[in-house]
Write a protein that holds these residues in place. Structure first.
Motif, PDB file in Angstrom:
ATOM      1  N   ASN A  17       0.829  -1.190   0.000  1.00 49.91           N
ATOM      2  CA  ASN A  17       0.000   0.000   0.000  1.00 49.91           C
ATOM      3  C   ASN A  17       0.872   1.252   0.000  1.00 49.91           C
ATOM      4  N   TYR A  18       0.254   2.411   0.077  1.00 51.73           N
ATOM      5  CA  TYR A  18       0.986   3.666  -0.048  1.00 51.73           C
ATOM      6  C   TYR A  18       1.972   3.878   1.106  1.00 51.73           C
ATOM      7  N   TYR A  19       1.751   3.174   2.215  1.00 52.69           N
ATOM      8  CA  TYR A  19       2.617   3.297   3.382  1.00 52.69           C
ATOM      9  C   TYR A  19       3.752   2.266   3.362  1.00 52.69           C
ATOM     10  N   GLY A  20       3.790   1.425   2.320  1.00 52.69           N
ATOM     11  CA  GLY A  20       4.806   0.382   2.240  1.00 52.69           C
ATOM     12  C   GLY A  20       4.431  -0.862   3.017  1.00 52.69           C
ATOM     13  N   MET A  21       3.184  -0.948   3.471  1.00 53.36           N
ATOM     14  CA  MET A  21       2.735  -2.089   4.276  1.00 53.36           C
ATOM     15  C   MET A  21       2.252  -3.221   3.374  1.00 53.36           C
ATOM     16  N   GLY A  22       2.452  -4.452   3.818  1.00 52.37           N
ATOM     17  CA  GLY A  22       2.005  -5.585   3.028  1.00 52.37           C
ATOM     18  C   GLY A  22       1.669  -6.790   3.872  1.00 52.37           C
ATOM     19  N   HIS A  34      16.620  -7.298  -3.193  1.00 52.22           N
ATOM     20  CA  HIS A  34      17.577  -7.241  -2.080  1.00 52.22           C
ATOM     21  C   HIS A  34      17.029  -8.098  -0.952  1.00 52.22           C
ATOM     22  N   PRO A  35      17.900  -8.788  -0.178  1.00 52.13           N
ATOM     23  CA  PRO A  35      17.409  -9.650   0.906  1.00 52.13           C
ATOM     24  C   PRO A  35      16.535  -8.928   1.933  1.00 52.13           C
ATOM     25  N   ARG A  36      16.726  -7.625   2.088  1.00 52.98           N
ATOM     26  CA  ARG A  36      15.951  -6.892   3.081  1.00 52.98           C
ATOM     27  C   ARG A  36      14.628  -6.362   2.538  1.00 52.98           C
ATOM     28  N   LEU A  37      14.380  -6.604   1.256  1.00 52.68           N
ATOM     29  CA  LEU A  37      13.138  -6.153   0.644  1.00 52.68           C
ATOM     30  C   LEU A  37      12.136  -7.289   0.580  1.00 52.68           C
ATOM     31  N   PRO A  38      10.844  -6.995   0.695  1.00 57.12           N
ATOM     32  CA  PRO A  38       9.825  -8.044   0.590  1.00 57.12           C
ATOM     33  C   PRO A  38       9.869  -8.734  -0.772  1.00 57.12           C
ATOM     34  N   GLN A  39       9.254  -9.897  -0.830  1.00 58.77           N
ATOM     35  CA  GLN A  39       9.189 -10.673  -2.065  1.00 58.77           C
ATOM     36  C   GLN A  39       8.307  -9.955  -3.083  1.00 58.77           C
ATOM     37  N   SER A  40       8.668 -10.073  -4.348  1.00 58.68           N
ATOM     38  CA  SER A  40       7.894  -9.414  -5.401  1.00 58.68           C
ATOM     39  C   SER A  40       6.580 -10.135  -5.638  1.00 58.68           C
ATOM     40  N   ALA A  41       5.659  -9.456  -6.330  1.00 62.42           N
ATOM     41  CA  ALA A  41       4.364 -10.051  -6.641  1.00 62.42           C
ATOM     42  C   ALA A  41       4.525 -11.289  -7.521  1.00 62.42           C
ATOM     43  N   LEU A  42       5.409 -11.206  -8.520  1.00 61.62           N
ATOM     44  CA  LEU A  42       5.611 -12.362  -9.401  1.00 61.62           C
ATOM     45  C   LEU A  42       6.156 -13.557  -8.618  1.00 61.62           C
ATOM     46  N   THR A  89       2.410  -7.920   7.789  1.00 63.22           N
ATOM     47  CA  THR A  89       3.572  -8.794   7.984  1.00 63.22           C
ATOM     48  C   THR A  89       4.842  -8.279   7.318  1.00 63.22           C
ATOM     49  N   SER A  90       4.740  -7.284   6.452  1.00 63.83           N
ATOM     50  CA  SER A  90       5.943  -6.794   5.776  1.00 63.83           C
ATOM     51  C   SER A  90       5.889  -5.279   5.648  1.00 63.83           C
ATOM     52  N   GLN A  91       7.080  -4.676   5.651  1.00 67.14           N
ATOM     53  CA  GLN A  91       7.201  -3.231   5.512  1.00 67.14           C
ATOM     54  C   GLN A  91       8.365  -2.918   4.578  1.00 67.14           C
ATOM     55  N   ASP A  92       8.104  -2.090   3.597  1.00 63.59           N
ATOM     56  CA  ASP A  92       9.164  -1.619   2.716  1.00 63.59           C
ATOM     57  C   ASP A  92      10.102  -0.730   3.536  1.00 63.59           C
ATOM     58  N   PRO A  93      11.371  -1.112   3.687  1.00 65.91           N
ATOM     59  CA  PRO A  93      12.278  -0.286   4.493  1.00 65.91           C
ATOM     60  C   PRO A  93      12.477   1.117   3.920  1.00 65.91           C
TER      61      PRO A  93
END
Length: 534
Positions: A176-181, A211-219, A332-336
């Motif tokens: 979402n716009y806040y980087g939440m997922g 990057h290992p610290r980034l959430p998994q992509s949609a694909l 469960t996930s946040q874009d750093p």
């Protein structure tokens, strides 16, 4: 699509534009500025001159976006390799054009049903209108700590697909716009159990999975098609985006035709070249491309530890949830790179905190009544962080000219001089109003038809906003950013929505679609029974 032997270091489209820029060819074709020379009598085109020198059209050697056979084909093949898709398409109209194309592809016939979370970008509703589709809106789950919506749960999605097995697909926004997922793979599993495609508006997640610290992509999570704004979180020019597709559930031929419909027949070559260049940067450097940006974020977090007045939005710790026996949060996930802060004292709301940051020369992405969203990227620096921390340091000791907005513990009001505990960090973080939050109580709605039938002048009237509760909206109200419609034409205005609109009006928020830009009045249907039409 058959792969060709290409190297990551290549940027075929960008390299061709570079050669064109430095060539001495005489131009007898558009564009009319002729490499910017039309501005020679003014002393040149200034900072745009170099861009204009590479601004070309479909001539010999530059290929064609809508029928790529050369450098654009090769650039898109390299993008597919970089982002892990079966096929990737360049977009020159931002993620908007990608959202329109994927909806028009999946909802090929008027009346087709698409399952959509309610808090979607305006381009999704416009896509439903163009397709003449019916939307079954899905309830988004809320993060209990912040009060911000994430996305529908697998249970909600499963129930909606069971109720409407004829649905053509599911469209989710993540992050979402806040980087939440949340766990997108669970939603993909539900979709594929019902043999429908999962479509993801991943506009803010072009960097995910890199990057290992980034959430998994949609694909990587199993999505069949994803749209990414390469200009938002990577390094392309504004309007540069990509659409990535994998698997057999998307009609590729129809998708190409739809993309040609919604994109210009004269696409911007500088924008496309920047997509190629942004891909090369990521493809060659890999995770290293994010090192400086992540370091800048870490410096900010370290600095915030010295400024206990400001809290940081982040997911609940899974281990802590397991130890306490509490249910794990949907968040469960946040874009750093999306740093979301708030005043832990509850004195400065998000809008006011943003205004004060701007006064110190720090321009946030957006705010709500509680939070401020600060967007970092691979281009962010330690100097940026020092500037921001200096501003926050000044703001933290300024005397507040307002009463507390949110109830906090008594000792928090004694700041400065008191330290804050982890328990304090959860106090007062709950947002009362965010333009991202738009959902409803039921798990999902009935099918709501969308179309392009224009509004007749005698069908609607402007009434005071305070008197709008219970009426049927005759216009779309879109706070920008983030571009999430609070109302679409044909939607009933609830008491809660009317209150939100009044909050927006009081805050002086900018809204697209509204006939009255100050939101003192709102356009509604005279016949209150009319609903579901756009």
């Amino acid at each position: 699509m058959k792969r060709v032997e290409l190297q990551k270091i290549q940027a075929p489209l960008y390299e061709a534009l570079y050669q064109y820029k430095n060539s001495r060819q005489a131009s007898f074709h558009v564009p009319g500025h002729k490499k910017g020379r039309a501005y020679a009598s003014w002393g040149g085109a200034g900072f745009l001159e170099q861009v204009m020198e590479a601004d070309v059209t479909e001539i010999a050697g530059t290929d064609d976006l809508h029928h790529p056979e050369g450098i654009i084909r090769d650039a898109q093949l390299l993008a597919a390799d970089c982002f892990g898709s079966d096929e990737s398409f360049f977009l020159v109209g931002g993620s908007t054009s990608g959202n329109l194309a994927m909806i028009l592809t999946v909802c090929a016939n008027p009346g087709d049903i698409l399952l959509v979370q309610r808090n979607v970008h305006k381009s999704v509703l416009n896509g439903l209108m163009l397709a003449g589709a019916k939307a079954v809106f899905l309830k988004s789950e809320m993060d209990e700590t912040s009060g911000l919506f994430i996305a529908p749960t697998p249970e909600t999605l499963s129930a909606a697909l069971a109720a409407y097995p004829e649905s053509k697909g599911v469209l989710i926004t993540m992050p979402n716009y806040y980087g939440m997922g949340m766990n997108l793979a669970l939603l993909a599993e539900v979709c594929h159990r019902h043999d429908v495609p999962l479509m993801v508006d991943e506009a803010h997640g072009a960097h995910y999975g890199q990057h290992p610290r980034l959430p998994q992509s949609a694909l990587a999570s199993g999505a069949d098609v994803a749209v990414q704004s390469t200009h938002k979180m990577l390094a392309a020019l504004t309007m540069g985006a990509m659409l990535h597709v994998q698997g057999p559930r998307i009609n590729r031929g129809l998708l190409r035709q739809r993309l040609a419909m919604v994109q210009s027949s004269s696409p911007s070559y500088p924008v496309m070249g920047s997509l190629d260049l942004a891909r090369r940067l990521l493809h060659v450097q890999g995770a290293e491309a994010f090192t400086a940006g992540l370091a800048a974020v870490e410096s900010l977090k370290s600095g915030l530890a010295e400024l206990p007045r400001f809290g940081l939005l982040q997911p609940q710790d899974q281990q802590q949830a397991d130890l306490t026996g509490e249910a794990a949060d949907v968040y469960t996930s946040q874009d750093p790179f999306k740093v979301v802060i708030y005043d832990r004292l509850g004195i400065l709301g998000g809008y006011e905190l943003q205004r004060r940051l701007e006064a110190y020369g720090c321009i946030p992405e957006m705010s709500d009544d509680r939070h401020v969203v600060l967007l970092y990227s691979m281009g962010s620096t330690e100097e940026d962080t020092r500037h921001l921390l200096k501003a926050l340091s000044h703001i933290s000791v300024e005397k507040a000219d307002a009463q507390q907005l949110y109830p906090l513990k008594d000792h928090a009001a004694a700041f400065p001089g008191q330290s804050f505990t982890d328990e304090d960090a959860t106090e007062g973080t709950f947002v009362e109003f965010s333009t991202w939050n738009n959902s409803f109580q039921n798990q999902f709605s009935e099918p709501i038809p969308f179309n392009l039938v224009p509004l007749e002048p005698d069908e609607a009237e402007a009434i005071p906003l305070r008197a709008s509760s219970g009426k049927i909206a005759a216009e779309m109200i879109i706070p920008y950013p983030p571009g999430i419609p609070l109302l679409y034409a044909g939607e009933r205005i609830t008491v809660e929505t009317a209150a939100k609109l009044q909050r927006l009006a009081q805050a002086g928020a900018k809204c697209q679609g509204a006939l009255d830009p100050e939101l003192k009045t709102i356009l509604v249907y005279k016949n209150s029974r009319k609903q579901g039409n756009v």
